[in-house]
Design an enzyme around this catalytic site. Structure first.
Site, PDB file in Angstrom:
ATOM      1  N   ASN A   9      -2.217  -3.836   9.659  1.00  0.00           N
ATOM      2  CA  ASN A   9      -1.932  -4.729   9.094  1.00  0.00           C
ATOM      3  C   ASN A   9      -0.903  -5.133   9.978  1.00  0.00           C
ATOM      4  OD1 ASN A   9      -0.038  -6.415   7.278  1.00  0.00           O
ATOM      5  ND2 ASN A   9       0.216  -4.988   5.952  1.00  0.00           N
ATOM      6  N   TRP A  10      -1.313  -6.351  10.185  1.00  0.00           N
ATOM      7  CA  TRP A  10       0.207  -7.061  11.832  1.00  0.00           C
ATOM      8  C   TRP A  10       1.482  -7.846  10.894  1.00  0.00           C
ATOM      9  CZ3 TRP A  10      -3.934  -9.090  15.261  1.00  0.00           C
ATOM     10  CH2 TRP A  10      -4.270  -8.342  16.479  1.00  0.00           C
ATOM     11  N   LYS A  11       1.161  -8.067   9.560  1.00  0.00           N
ATOM     12  CA  LYS A  11       2.184  -8.264   8.856  1.00  0.00           C
ATOM     13  C   LYS A  11       2.796  -9.810   9.943  1.00  0.00           C
ATOM     14  CE  LYS A  11       3.997  -4.188   7.457  1.00  0.00           C
ATOM     15  NZ  LYS A  11       4.894  -3.237   7.194  1.00  0.00           N
ATOM     16  N   HIS A  99       0.410  -5.534  -1.738  1.00  0.00           N
ATOM     17  CA  HIS A  99       1.620  -5.585  -0.526  1.00  0.00           C
ATOM     18  C   HIS A  99       3.009  -4.775  -1.145  1.00  0.00           C
ATOM     19  CE1 HIS A  99       4.330  -4.094   3.068  1.00  0.00           C
ATOM     20  NE2 HIS A  99       3.017  -3.755   3.732  1.00  0.00           N
ATOM     21  N   GLU A 101       5.771  -5.108   0.525  1.00  0.00           N
ATOM     22  CA  GLU A 101       6.761  -6.434   1.281  1.00  0.00           C
ATOM     23  C   GLU A 101       6.337  -7.807   0.094  1.00  0.00           C
ATOM     24  OE1 GLU A 101       5.581  -6.502   5.177  1.00  0.00           O
ATOM     25  OE2 GLU A 101       6.602  -3.919   5.365  1.00  0.00           O
ATOM     26  N   GLU A 171       1.032   3.655  -0.663  1.00  0.00           N
ATOM     27  CA  GLU A 171       2.043   2.494  -0.310  1.00  0.00           C
ATOM     28  C   GLU A 171       3.905   3.543  -0.377  1.00  0.00           C
ATOM     29  OE1 GLU A 171       0.939   0.364   3.386  1.00  0.00           O
ATOM     30  OE2 GLU A 171       1.513  -0.676   1.890  1.00  0.00           O
ATOM     31  N   GLY A 177       7.939   0.903   7.216  1.00  0.00           N
ATOM     32  CA  GLY A 177       8.648   1.269   8.587  1.00  0.00           C
ATOM     33  C   GLY A 177       9.780   1.721   8.305  1.00  0.00           C
ATOM     34  N   SER A 216       4.638   4.639   7.535  1.00  0.00           N
ATOM     35  CA  SER A 216       4.721   5.085   9.646  1.00  0.00           C
ATOM     36  C   SER A 216       3.571   6.209   9.324  1.00  0.00           C
ATOM     37  CB  SER A 216       5.964   6.369   8.728  1.00  0.00           C
ATOM     38  OG  SER A 216       7.697   4.853   8.009  1.00  0.00           O
ATOM     39  N   GLY A 237       1.382   0.194   9.908  1.00  0.00           N
ATOM     40  CA  GLY A 237       1.852  -1.747  10.456  1.00  0.00           C
ATOM     41  C   GLY A 237       2.457  -1.218  11.489  1.00  0.00           C
ATOM     42  N   GLY A 238       3.440  -1.263  11.979  1.00  0.00           N
ATOM     43  CA  GLY A 238       4.039  -0.640  13.386  1.00  0.00           C
ATOM     44  C   GLY A 238       2.490   0.086  14.473  1.00  0.00           C
TER      45      GLY A 238
HETATM   46  P1  PGA Z   1       3.991   0.386   8.348  1.00  0.00           P
HETATM   47  O1  PGA Z   1       3.705   0.029   7.828  1.00  0.00           O
HETATM   48  O2  PGA Z   1       3.080   1.722   9.192  1.00  0.00           O
HETATM   49  O3  PGA Z   1       4.860   0.191   9.447  1.00  0.00           O
HETATM   50  O4  PGA Z   1       5.445   1.645   8.219  1.00  0.00           O
HETATM   51  C1  PGA Z   1       2.846   0.381   6.691  1.00  0.00           C
HETATM   52  C2  PGA Z   1       2.358  -0.720   5.586  1.00  0.00           C
HETATM   53  O5  PGA Z   1       3.669  -1.966   5.420  1.00  0.00           O
HETATM   54  O6  PGA Z   1       0.975  -1.358   5.598  1.00  0.00           O
END
Ligand code: PGA
Length: 257
Positions: A9-11, A99, A101, A171, A177, A216, A237-238
């Site tokens: 997930n590149w956000k 998600h 966020e 999640e 993050g 993470s 994500g990251g």
């Molecule tokens: P993260 O994000 O791997 O950077 O913790 C995961 C996500 O939000 O799907």
């Protein structure tokens, strides 16, 4: 058998040229993933989706290209939103829904997630439905109740035939993050709980449903999650933003112990 899925997930990251270069570099890696029954996926921003999907189709790269969000109406006065038919028109067949966020910053609720899930399923698309608790809820032992409500409300009106097409992602918000990933035991327990809720609602089909862990996930810990019986992959994500670490996620997943 449930194929494993590594979905990046590149956000709100990655300019179009960098995104295109990234995807072009995945050919060999995507073939390796396929040989190992692992599916790779990426969810770029809307501005990159069409280009990347075109490249992926043209160059025969085995990577699922997913949207990060969608609206539940087909069209109308919803400034800044993108509808499911719009995604379909550019050959996108997957979308993340709910998600944390989006839930936190854009007030998405289980009810709006439910409408999005229904709309995606009606269009033969795959929702990746995210659930998970906050740190306070985790500390107060409310995880099971929160997740159960998110699942039941998110699946309202979804049929037994449709539910197998949904990918679920657990999640925990406190792990996204933050570098504080949930232990593989915590992640497994909640993913097993999700499967049992789906079993209560729909029966045996729960065994076909894929459930990811996210929060993470890095090359160093991905394998530990993926060896747990109820964890069918990761939402990342990251660590999905850099080609090296994205590649490492796959290599660590398939490495022999
Ligand atoms: P993260 O994000 O791997 O950077 O913790 C995961 C996500 O939000 O799907």
């Amino acid at each position: 058998m449930r194929n494993k899925l590594l979905l990046g997930n590149w956000k709100m990251n990655m300019l179009p040229q960098a995104a295109a270069n990234f995807v072009k570099s995945l050919k060999g890696m995507s073939d390796l993933a396929r040989r190992n029954n692992i599916e790779l996926g990426l969810a770029p921003t809307f501005v990159c989706l069409k280009d990347i999907r075109d490249i992926q189709i043209r160059e025969g790269i085995n990577v699922i290209i997913s949207a990060q969000n969608c609206h539940y109406e087909d069209n109308g006065a919803f400034t800044g939103e993108i509808s499911v038919p719009m995604l379909k028109a550019i050959n996108i067949e997957w979308s993340i829904v709910g998600h944390s966020e989006r839930r936190t910053y854009y007030n998405e609720t289980n009810q709006t997630c439910n409408l999005k899930i229904l709309k995606l399923l009606k269009n033969n698309m795959v929702p990746v439905y995210c659930v998970g608790e906050t740190l306070t809820q985790f500390e107060n032992n409310e995880t099971s109740d929160i997740v159960k409500t998110q699942i039941i409300e998110g699946l309202k009106g979804v049929s037994k035939e449709e539910v197998a097409n949904i990918v679920f992602a657990y999640e925990p918000i406190w792990s996204i993050g933050t570098g504080k990933n949930a232990s593989k035991e915590i992640a497994e327990n909640v993913c097993a709980l999700i499967r049992s809720i789906i079993n209560d609602l729909y029966g045996e089909v729960s065994e076909e449903v894929r459930i990811l862990y996210g929060g993470s996930v890095k090359p160093e810990n991905v394998k530990a999650y993926l060896t747990m019986p109820n964890i069918d992959g990761a939402l990342i994500g990251g660590a999905s933003l850099h080609l090296d670490s994205y590649r490492e996620l796959l290599l660590k997943t398939i490495a022999e112990d």
